[in-house]
Scaffold this active site. Structure first.
Site, PDB file in Angstrom:
ATOM      1  CE  LYS A  53      -3.246  -2.338   2.873  1.00 15.36           C
ATOM      2  NZ  LYS A  53      -3.996  -2.496   4.233  1.00 15.36           N
ATOM      3  CD  GLN A  97      -2.877  -3.713   7.463  1.00 15.21           C
ATOM      4  OE1 GLN A  97      -2.978  -2.756   6.862  1.00 15.21           O
ATOM      5  NE2 GLN A  97      -2.963  -4.939   6.830  1.00 15.21           N
ATOM      6  CG  ASP A 120      -9.153   0.118   5.086  1.00 16.80           C
ATOM      7  OD1 ASP A 120      -8.857   0.210   3.972  1.00 16.80           O
ATOM      8  OD2 ASP A 120      -8.441  -0.155   5.962  1.00 16.80           O
TER       9      ASP A 120
END
Ligand code: NAP
Length: 294
Positions: A53, A97, A120
């Site tokens: 990412k 994460q 997200d």
């Protein structure tokens, strides 16, 4: 029948080209799009998903930083980090994460992120908005799968879709997006999970089968209707791969399934590249919104 190999790379490249141009326009206003990733208890060798990412963000012209907290981090430390980044003007997107160590409550910490920076798309505010059909950051993996299906299949209205797996980042949002009353959507969706009885009987009904169950090669030819389009979200590293052989496998047993299906996404090279591209598009949305407010 030998299925078409439904690669995600070409669509991911198109999305990334658009993101690169948007990042350039934002930079021309004196703002560098910034992505922050918070990890808790990252293994010593690092996390390959975090690395990819960051690399992709930097390649397209954003700044990416990782805040690494130890596995022993307290609830207070995690919250303080997320709140500080939420306030920080250099970061327009924040990723926590997952999964977190068992002692920490994921639901609680997702709420520590500013919803505008939740690229997200899983903060309860964003979930509530996309469930209601309102504009919001949408989770990248399901949003990318929807675009891949729209491109390969066309209009999804009335299509019988079966999704295996109901996670907050893939299966559940996908069930919402595909069944949305919206142009190109309006699919008839069945959402399966570990309590589903006779899984193969259910999945064989599907014209489009999407598998996000986290079980290597769990879906075989017996689960697939003749001519179905199969999307494999799962990704598993193969321990001790043969020299020159594959190093990853999916939730779908590719070879037998590709003799029944009309199209199957490969692993790697299917859904994975789309996830990163759509995530960075969410970052572009967030950075543009911040630039407008500035
Ligand atoms: N390529 C990408 O960009 C990407 C992105 C995200 C995830 N992934 C991969 O996708 C896979 C799934 O991850 P995830 O986070 O979506 O899901 P997850 O959190 O691993 O959950 C798995 C889901 O599958 C269901 N399930 C497990 N075994 C089943 C069975 N035998 N029959 C029916 N349902 C079953 C579970 O049911 P219950 O809810 O009942 O437990 C659960 O809903 C993983 O391999 C992950 O690494 C890839």
């Amino acid at each position: 029948m030998t299925a078409v190999r439904l690669a995600g790379g070409p669509l991911a490249d198109e999305i990334k080209a658009g993101v690169r141009a948007r990042f350039e326009r934002i930079r021309a206003k004196g703002i560098v799009p910034g992505l922050a990733i918070v990890t808790v208890g990252e293994p010593p060798g690092g996390n390959p998903y975090v690395r990819s990412k960051c690399r992709a963000a930097e390649e397209l012209g954003a700044h990416a930083a990782v805040r690494r907290l130890p596995a022993t981090a307290s609830e207070r430390e995690v919250r303080a980090t997320l709140e500080e980044l939420s306030e920080h003007p250099a970061y327009h997107g924040i990723i926590l994460q997952l999964p977190l160590p068992a002692a920490l409550d994921e639901d609680r910490h997702l709420e520590d992120i500013d919803p505008e920076k939740d690229v997200d798309g899983i903060h309860p505010v964003n979930v509530g908005r996309w469930v209601s059909g309102l504009s919001a950051h949408r989770p990248a993996t399901p949003a990318g799968i929807v675009e891949l299906l729209r491109r390969h299949v066309g209009d999804l209205a009335g299509k019988r879709v079966c999704i295996v797996g109901r996670s907050r980042i893939v299966g559940r949002p996908l069930s919402v997006f595909l069944s949305e009353r919206a142009p190109g959507m309006n699919a008839t969706v069945t959402l399966c999970h570990s309590a589903t009885r006779d899984l193969a009987a259910v999945t064989r009904e599907a014209e489009i089968l999407i598998v996000a169950m986290g079980q290597p090669r769990a879906i075989g030819a017996e689960h697939v209707r003749q001519g179905a389009v199969v999307v494999d979200v799962g990704i598993h590293a193969i321990e001790n791969p043969p020299a020159g052989g594959p190093r990853f496998e999916g939730d779908v047993d590719y070879e037998p399934v590709s003799r029944v299906a009309s199209a199957v996404t490969p692993v790697p090279g299917g859904v994975g590249p789309l996830t990163v591209a759509v995530l960075l598009r969410n970052l572009a949305d967030a950075a543009e919104a911040a630039a407008e407010r500035a």
